[in-house]
Motif scaffolding. Sequence first.
Motif, PDB file in Angstrom:
ATOM      1  N   LEU A  97      43.480 -70.539 -40.275  1.00  0.00           N
ATOM      2  CA  LEU A  97      43.463 -71.688 -41.168  1.00  0.00           C
ATOM      3  C   LEU A  97      44.422 -72.755 -40.655  1.00  0.00           C
ATOM      4  O   LEU A  97      45.547 -72.449 -40.226  1.00  0.00           O
ATOM      5  CB  LEU A  97      43.867 -71.232 -42.575  1.00  0.00           C
ATOM      6  CG  LEU A  97      43.330 -72.014 -43.753  1.00  0.00           C
ATOM      7  CD1 LEU A  97      41.802 -72.047 -43.728  1.00  0.00           C
ATOM      8  CD2 LEU A  97      43.801 -71.429 -45.051  1.00  0.00           C
ATOM      9  N   LYS A 114      40.500 -71.872 -50.272  1.00  0.00           N
ATOM     10  CA  LYS A 114      40.041 -72.447 -48.994  1.00  0.00           C
ATOM     11  C   LYS A 114      39.745 -71.337 -47.986  1.00  0.00           C
ATOM     12  O   LYS A 114      38.792 -71.429 -47.216  1.00  0.00           O
ATOM     13  CB  LYS A 114      41.089 -73.403 -48.437  1.00  0.00           C
ATOM     14  CG  LYS A 114      41.332 -74.596 -49.324  1.00  0.00           C
ATOM     15  CD  LYS A 114      41.070 -75.878 -48.636  1.00  0.00           C
ATOM     16  CE  LYS A 114      41.121 -77.005 -49.621  1.00  0.00           C
ATOM     17  NZ  LYS A 114      41.954 -78.093 -49.271  1.00  0.00           N
ATOM     18  N   LYS A 119      36.061 -70.623 -46.394  1.00  0.00           N
ATOM     19  CA  LYS A 119      35.873 -70.576 -44.934  1.00  0.00           C
ATOM     20  C   LYS A 119      35.260 -69.236 -44.517  1.00  0.00           C
ATOM     21  O   LYS A 119      34.383 -69.193 -43.655  1.00  0.00           O
ATOM     22  CB  LYS A 119      37.206 -70.801 -44.217  1.00  0.00           C
ATOM     23  CG  LYS A 119      37.074 -70.902 -42.707  1.00  0.00           C
ATOM     24  CD  LYS A 119      38.398 -71.264 -42.063  1.00  0.00           C
ATOM     25  CE  LYS A 119      38.406 -71.458 -40.597  1.00  0.00           C
ATOM     26  NZ  LYS A 119      37.410 -70.880 -39.780  1.00  0.00           N
ATOM     27  N   ASP A 163      31.691 -68.864 -42.597  1.00  0.00           N
ATOM     28  CA  ASP A 163      31.661 -68.260 -41.262  1.00  0.00           C
ATOM     29  C   ASP A 163      30.846 -66.972 -41.188  1.00  0.00           C
ATOM     30  O   ASP A 163      30.271 -66.662 -40.146  1.00  0.00           O
ATOM     31  CB  ASP A 163      33.089 -67.952 -40.778  1.00  0.00           C
ATOM     32  CG  ASP A 163      33.896 -69.196 -40.468  1.00  0.00           C
ATOM     33  OD1 ASP A 163      33.324 -70.306 -40.503  1.00  0.00           O
ATOM     34  OD2 ASP A 163      35.101 -69.068 -40.196  1.00  0.00           O
TER      35      ASP A 163
END
Length: 177
Positions: free
Chosen positions: A13, A25, A29, A33
Motif C-alpha cells: 500500500l 483501502k 485493493k 487484485d
Amino acid sequence: MFFHIVLERNMQLHPRHFGRDLRDKLVAKLMKDVEGTCSGRHGFIVAITGIESVGKGLIRDGTGFVTFPVKYNCVVFRPFKGEILEAVVTMVNKMGFFAEAGPVQIFVSNHLIPDDMEFQSGDMPNYTTSDGSVKIQKDSEVRLKIIGTRVDATEIFCIGTIKDDFLGVISDPGATS
C-alpha cells in the motif's frame, strides 16, 4: 466444484492511503487484485467473503510502501475430472465445440459427441441428430462431464464429453416454443 477456503497474500500500500480508512483501502485493493483471477493450485477465485486478519505492516526501504500480510476467506471454483457441469456453447466447428461454465472453458471433441449427431456447416454451424430433434449450436445449454483437466499457473483447461447417459442439450436457443 466450489470451495470456501482461507488464503494469504502480501499487499503493498502506498503511503498516501494511510489514515483512518487504511483497512478499508487495503480490503478494496485486495478485492480488486484477487477476485476473478485464477491460481492453478486453488482454482478461480470467485469472491472474497471475509478478512480473517491483517498483520503488522513492514515498511519497504527506499519506496515508503508498506507490505501487509492479509489472511482472507474466499469462494473458489475448481473443476475436477468426472464432474458434471452445465455449460453454454460458445463456438461450434467440425472438430467439436467449446463451451463455458462460469470462468472455465471446456472443449468437447467430435469423438466425444454421440455417433448419431453429425456436423452441419453453414451460417450457423451445429451438430444435429439425423431426425433433427436435437441441435447443438452457439448459445445452446449443454450438460457435460469433464474427462480431463490441465492446470497452468494462471488458467485451467478442460476436456468434456456428452457421450453418456443424461448428458447433452438442456435448452436450444434455435427451437421455437
